[in-house]
Structure formats: structure tokens, C-alpha cells
Design a protein around this motif. Structure first.
Motif: not given
Length: 364
Positions: A188-204
Motif C-alpha cells: 500500500v505504501i509503495l503504491t502511494t509513493i508511486y502515485n505521489f511521484r506521478q503527481q509530481l511530474t505535473d508542474s502545476d
């Protein structure tokens, strides 16, 4: 009379005040948990055995009534015996299971009534929510949930000091439960970190995260910067007021600059040379005086400008100015992005360490 007065005084002193009496009556009494006794303990053991036997028969019946058992019986040439079971014993076992289900429903209602009478819970309707596994286990399709009842009874017996299972078995069960929970939580934590990294790719999203983080912690950042400035920069500035440390270098350089300025002024040299004999001496003395004036001016300025209250006010202004800078800065964004990424990498690396592998249970 003296005895009577003292007795009256003691009675008066021990009489509760109206406010205390009102408070004691208004406070809700905590629920009374029934104390374990031998009769209840024996009943739990009987129910535990009955549920275990019922689940065993249900499992065996489900296996023998499956198509897999038919294929195995044909392969072992015992199809007649399997057919005899299916024709002769299956229905009676289902009937017995139905009566046992009725018994569990009645037993559940009786225990609910006893819990209401003894005020075990704060509200009378809490019982079915607390014992949800028993309520659902009354349905034939969810009879496997009766195993929870057996587990709860076994746990209660263990808490009372009765060794239901050998301690190595209990340790092994706890170990595998911890393994299961650790693996699930890690995924669960690793999936959350992966999703958070994906969100950080958006500059906004990235800018919004940086802005919200700085806005929420602006006061703490300013306090941290001010503490660092007071700790590192203030002692360095205060050394400038000491003639034997850093202030000597600046004062000496300023003095040399004034001396060079006087030496490189041709008009001054021309006028001084008009004075016979003493002109060159006056010129050298004037340069020396200029050097001393430069040093004294620097020391005087340091003493006035580098007072403790002036330095502290300067540090406060510097920290406040830094913390209120425009966050739309590429260098700042790159720095914070690097810090966030490094933090996520370290956290992810720590999560990927399977702690259960370092225990002695597996004897690795």
C-alpha cells in the motif's frame, strides 16, 4: 455536650455537598464487564468444540459433494461409496447443520438479552455490531465466519491463562500474521509513493505542493533561518569589533587605502615639496596619520554598527526577507524537488526492507 458537638461536626463534615451529589449522580457509570467464571469457561469450551466439529463436517461435506471428489472417486474406484454418502448422509448432515444454526441464533439472542440486562455495553444495540461475525455466521452462506467465534473464544481462554495452543504454535501464528500485515502495508505504501511521484511530474501540482508547503511552514522556516544566522553569522560579525581578530584585517586595508590615496595625490605632494627640508617628512607623517585615521574609523564604525541589538535586528530582517521571497524561482523549485525526491527514495528503500526476514523464526 462536647461529645455530641464533635459527633455532629463529624457528621456535618462527611455530608456531601449538593454540587458534589449532583455531579456524582450525573456522571455515567462505566459498563460492567462480566467476570469470567468456571461455568462460563466450560460453556466457551463446549461451544468451541461444537463450532470446530460443525465447521469440520461442513468442510468435509463440501469436499465430498464437489466434482473434484467425483473424479477422484472414479480414479480410485470408490464411486459407490461416494454415492452412498451423497444419497444417505448428505441430507442428514445438512439437517443437523440447520439445527445447529438455529441453536446459534437462539444462543446469540440469549446472550444479547443477558448483555442488555447486565449493561455490558453503553447502548443495547451495540451487541450485534460488536459480535458482527456471529450475526453474519448465522447465515448458511457465511458459516465460515463462525470460525471467528472459535478464534475469539480461544483468545479469551488464552488471556485467562489457559494454554489452548502450544506456545510455539502461537509464536508461529503471530509471526505469519505480522508477515502478512507487513507485506500488505508495504504494498500500500509503495503504491502511494508511486502515485505521489506521478503527481509530481505535473508542474502545476509540483508548484502547488511547494507553495502550500512553504505557506504552511513559513514561520518555522523563518525561525530556523534566524537561528542559523544568530548561531553562525553573528559571532563572525562580532569578531570585527576585536582589534586582534577579523576587524584588524579590514581596518588595516582601509588604512592602506587612505595612505595610498594620499601618496597618489600629486597636488598634495607638489605643495608639500614647496616646504624646504620638512616637506618630505610632513608627507610621510601625513600618510601615516591617514593610515591610523582609516583604522580608527573602521574600529569606530564596527563598534557602533555591530552592537548586539543592531546585529539582531539585521538578522531578523534578513530571515524575514528570505522567507518571503518569490517561490516562482527555478533554482528553488529544483532544490525542493531534489529534497523531496531524495526523501522519497530513502523512505521507499526503508519500506522495501522486509523486516520479517531478519527474525529468528525462519532460521535463515
Amino acid at each position: 455536650m462536647i461529645v455530641s458537638a464533635s459527633t455532629t461536626s463529624s457528621v456535618t463534615d462527611t455530608k456531601p455537598l449538593p454540587n458534589q451529589l449532583k455531579t456524582s449522580l450525573s456522571e455515567p457509570k462505566p459498563p460492567r464487564r462480566p467476570q469470567p467464571n468456571r461455568l462460563k469457561l466450560a460453556y466457551d469450551i463446549v461451544i468451541l468444540i461444537a463450532i470446530s466439529i460443525d465447521l469440520l463436517f461442513i468442510s468435509i461435506d463440501a469436499i465430498l459433494m464437489s466434482n473434484f471428489s467425483s473424479h477422484v472417486a472414479e480414479w480410485l474406484a470408490i464411486s459407490d461409496r461416494l454415492s452412498w454418502y451423497q444419497m444417505s448422509l448428505h441430507d442428514p448432515l445438512r439437517t443437523v447443520g440447520g439445527f445447529f444454526t438455529i441453536f446459534l441464533i437462539v444462543e446469540l439472542l440469549v446472550r444479547w438479552a443477558i448483555a442488555i440486562k447486565d449493561k455490558v455495553y453503553y447502548r443495547w444495540f451495540f451487541f450485534p455490531f460488536v459480535h458482527w461475525y456471529e450475526v453474519l455466521g448465522c447465515f448458511p452462506q457465511l458459516r465460515a465466519l463462525r470460525l471467528f467465534r472459535a478464534v475469539i473464544i480461544g483468545r479469551r481462554l488464552h488471556q485467562l491463562g489457559y494454554q489452548v495452543l502450544p506456545q510455539p504454535w502461537i509464536n508461529r501464528i503471530k509471526f505469519y500474521i505480522d508477515v502478512l500485515l507487513e507485506e500488505l502495508s508495504d504494498r500500500v505504501i509503495l503504491t502511494t509513493i508511486y502515485n505521489f511521484r506521478q503527481q509530481l511530474t505535473d508542474s502545476d501540482v509540483h508548484k502547488s505542493l511547494i507553495k502550500s508547503t512553504i505557506e504552511r511552514n513559513r514561520d518555522q522556516i523563518e525561525a530556523m533561518l534566524l537561528s542559523l544566522l544568530r548561531q553562525e553569522l553573528v559571532p563572525t560579525l562580532q569578531k570585527l569589533t576585536d582589534k586582534s581578530q577579523g576587524g584588524q584585517l579590514i581596518a588595516n586595508e582601509v588604512g592602506n587605502a587612505i595612505q595610498d590615496g594620499l601618496a597618489n595625490t600629486p597636488e598634495l605632494r607638489r605643495y608639500l615639496r614647496l616646504i624646504p627640508i620638512a616637506g618630505s617628512l610632513i608627507e610621510s607623517q601625513l600618510q601615516h596619520i591617514g593610515h591610523n585615521i582609516g583604522e580608527n574609523v573602521v574600529y569606530s564604525l564596527n563598534e557602533r554598527l555591530l552592537k548586539a541589538e543592531h546585529i539582531d535586528a539585521l538578522m531578523v530582517n534578513i530571515a524575514h526577507s528570505i522567507v518571503n521571497i518569490d517561490i516562482n524561482n527555478s533554482a528553488l523549485e529544483a532544490l525542493l524537488a531534489s529534497i523531496i525526491n531524495d526523501s522519497l527514495n530513502e523512505f521507499e528503500a526503508q519500506i522495501k526492507i522486509q523486516q520479517w526476514k531478519h527474525q529468528d523464526m525462519l532460521n535463515l
